[in-house]
Design a protein around this motif. Sequence first.
Motif, PDB file in Angstrom:
ATOM      1  N   GLU A   1      40.030   7.904  33.232  1.00 24.33           N
ATOM      2  CA  GLU A   1      41.061   8.560  34.021  1.00 24.33           C
ATOM      3  C   GLU A   1      42.157   9.111  33.130  1.00 24.33           C
ATOM      4  O   GLU A   1      42.459   8.562  32.073  1.00 24.33           O
ATOM      5  N   GLY A   2      42.757  10.197  33.581  1.00 22.22           N
ATOM      6  CA  GLY A   2      43.850  10.804  32.850  1.00 22.22           C
ATOM      7  C   GLY A   2      45.132  10.030  33.027  1.00 22.22           C
ATOM      8  O   GLY A   2      45.388   9.483  34.095  1.00 22.22           O
ATOM      9  N   VAL A   3      45.926   9.992  31.962  1.00 19.63           N
ATOM     10  CA  VAL A   3      47.200   9.290  32.000  1.00 19.63           C
ATOM     11  C   VAL A   3      48.358  10.273  31.826  1.00 19.63           C
ATOM     12  O   VAL A   3      49.200  10.423  32.701  1.00 19.63           O
ATOM     13  N   LEU A   4      48.374  10.958  30.694  1.00 23.24           N
ATOM     14  CA  LEU A   4      49.450  11.891  30.361  1.00 23.24           C
ATOM     15  C   LEU A   4      48.899  12.972  29.454  1.00 23.24           C
ATOM     16  O   LEU A   4      47.911  12.763  28.745  1.00 23.24           O
ATOM     17  N   CYS A   5      49.588  14.110  29.447  1.00 26.65           N
ATOM     18  CA  CYS A   5      49.183  15.190  28.562  1.00 26.65           C
ATOM     19  C   CYS A   5      50.416  15.922  28.067  1.00 26.65           C
ATOM     20  O   CYS A   5      51.403  16.056  28.814  1.00 26.65           O
ATOM     21  N   ILE A   6      50.344  16.424  26.847  1.00 24.28           N
ATOM     22  CA  ILE A   6      51.451  17.169  26.266  1.00 24.28           C
ATOM     23  C   ILE A   6      50.919  18.439  25.623  1.00 24.28           C
ATOM     24  O   ILE A   6      49.839  18.442  25.029  1.00 24.28           O
ATOM     25  N   SER A   7      51.677  19.508  25.770  1.00 21.61           N
ATOM     26  CA  SER A   7      51.340  20.755  25.091  1.00 21.61           C
ATOM     27  C   SER A   7      52.622  21.492  24.781  1.00 21.61           C
ATOM     28  O   SER A   7      53.654  21.247  25.408  1.00 21.61           O
ATOM     29  N   SER A   8      52.543  22.408  23.826  1.00 26.28           N
ATOM     30  CA  SER A   8      53.724  23.161  23.428  1.00 26.28           C
ATOM     31  C   SER A   8      54.066  24.255  24.426  1.00 26.28           C
ATOM     32  O   SER A   8      55.169  24.787  24.412  1.00 26.28           O
ATOM     33  N   SER A   9      53.126  24.581  25.308  1.00 28.53           N
ATOM     34  CA  SER A   9      53.311  25.715  26.208  1.00 28.53           C
ATOM     35  C   SER A   9      53.684  25.319  27.629  1.00 28.53           C
ATOM     36  O   SER A   9      53.856  26.176  28.484  1.00 28.53           O
ATOM     37  N   ASP A  10      53.812  24.010  27.876  1.00 32.34           N
ATOM     38  CA  ASP A  10      54.056  23.584  29.253  1.00 32.34           C
ATOM     39  C   ASP A  10      54.776  22.236  29.251  1.00 32.34           C
ATOM     40  O   ASP A  10      54.905  21.578  28.219  1.00 32.34           O
ATOM     41  N   ASP A  11      55.232  21.858  30.441  1.00 31.73           N
ATOM     42  CA  ASP A  11      55.846  20.540  30.579  1.00 31.73           C
ATOM     43  C   ASP A  11      54.793  19.448  30.428  1.00 31.73           C
ATOM     44  O   ASP A  11      53.604  19.676  30.644  1.00 31.73           O
ATOM     45  N   ASN A  12      55.255  18.273  30.070  1.00 22.51           N
ATOM     46  CA  ASN A  12      54.348  17.131  30.006  1.00 22.51           C
ATOM     47  C   ASN A  12      53.773  16.860  31.390  1.00 22.51           C
ATOM     48  O   ASN A  12      54.451  17.019  32.412  1.00 22.51           O
ATOM     49  N   LYS A  13      52.530  16.453  31.428  1.00 24.09           N
ATOM     50  CA  LYS A  13      51.835  16.223  32.690  1.00 24.09           C
ATOM     51  C   LYS A  13      51.524  14.748  32.862  1.00 24.09           C
ATOM     52  O   LYS A  13      50.951  14.123  31.970  1.00 24.09           O
ATOM     53  N   TYR A  14      51.891  14.222  34.005  1.00 25.61           N
ATOM     54  CA  TYR A  14      51.517  12.869  34.362  1.00 25.61           C
ATOM     55  C   TYR A  14      50.311  12.943  35.302  1.00 25.61           C
ATOM     56  O   TYR A  14      50.363  13.611  36.329  1.00 25.61           O
TER      57      TYR A  14
END
Length: 122
Positions: free
Chosen positions: A46-59
């Motif tokens: 399962e996904g927890v968190l994601c980070i990228s330079s082009s968007d907000d962090n995703k929970y």
Amino acid sequence: EVQLVESGGGLVQPGGSLRLSCATSGFSFDDYAIGWFRQAPGKEREGVLCISSSDDNKYYKNSVKGRFTISSDNAKNTVYLQMNNLRPEDTAVYYCAARGLCAPDWRLYDYWGRGAQVTVSS
């Protein structure tokens, strides 16, 4: 060669903290999103968190909001997962993965680390 290497896992008591690191190499760090996923025994990844330079962090996991945060050090090509107030249900193997944009579905990611075990138990 693309590499993602997780570190920082271990055994911690409920309420404790851990910081996982995902050291990357072999691709342009600024052009990729890095997601953290976890898989408990007998359960789907399962996904927890994601980070990228082009968007907000995703929970991707509501239960970690307010407890887990994601950050990156672009100079070190490394992403961190700070986990506070850990619960027994957070016990899992934690993986980092890379793809162009953040996405909640682990099947969409191109590159993966081998994982780090996190065990929350008294």
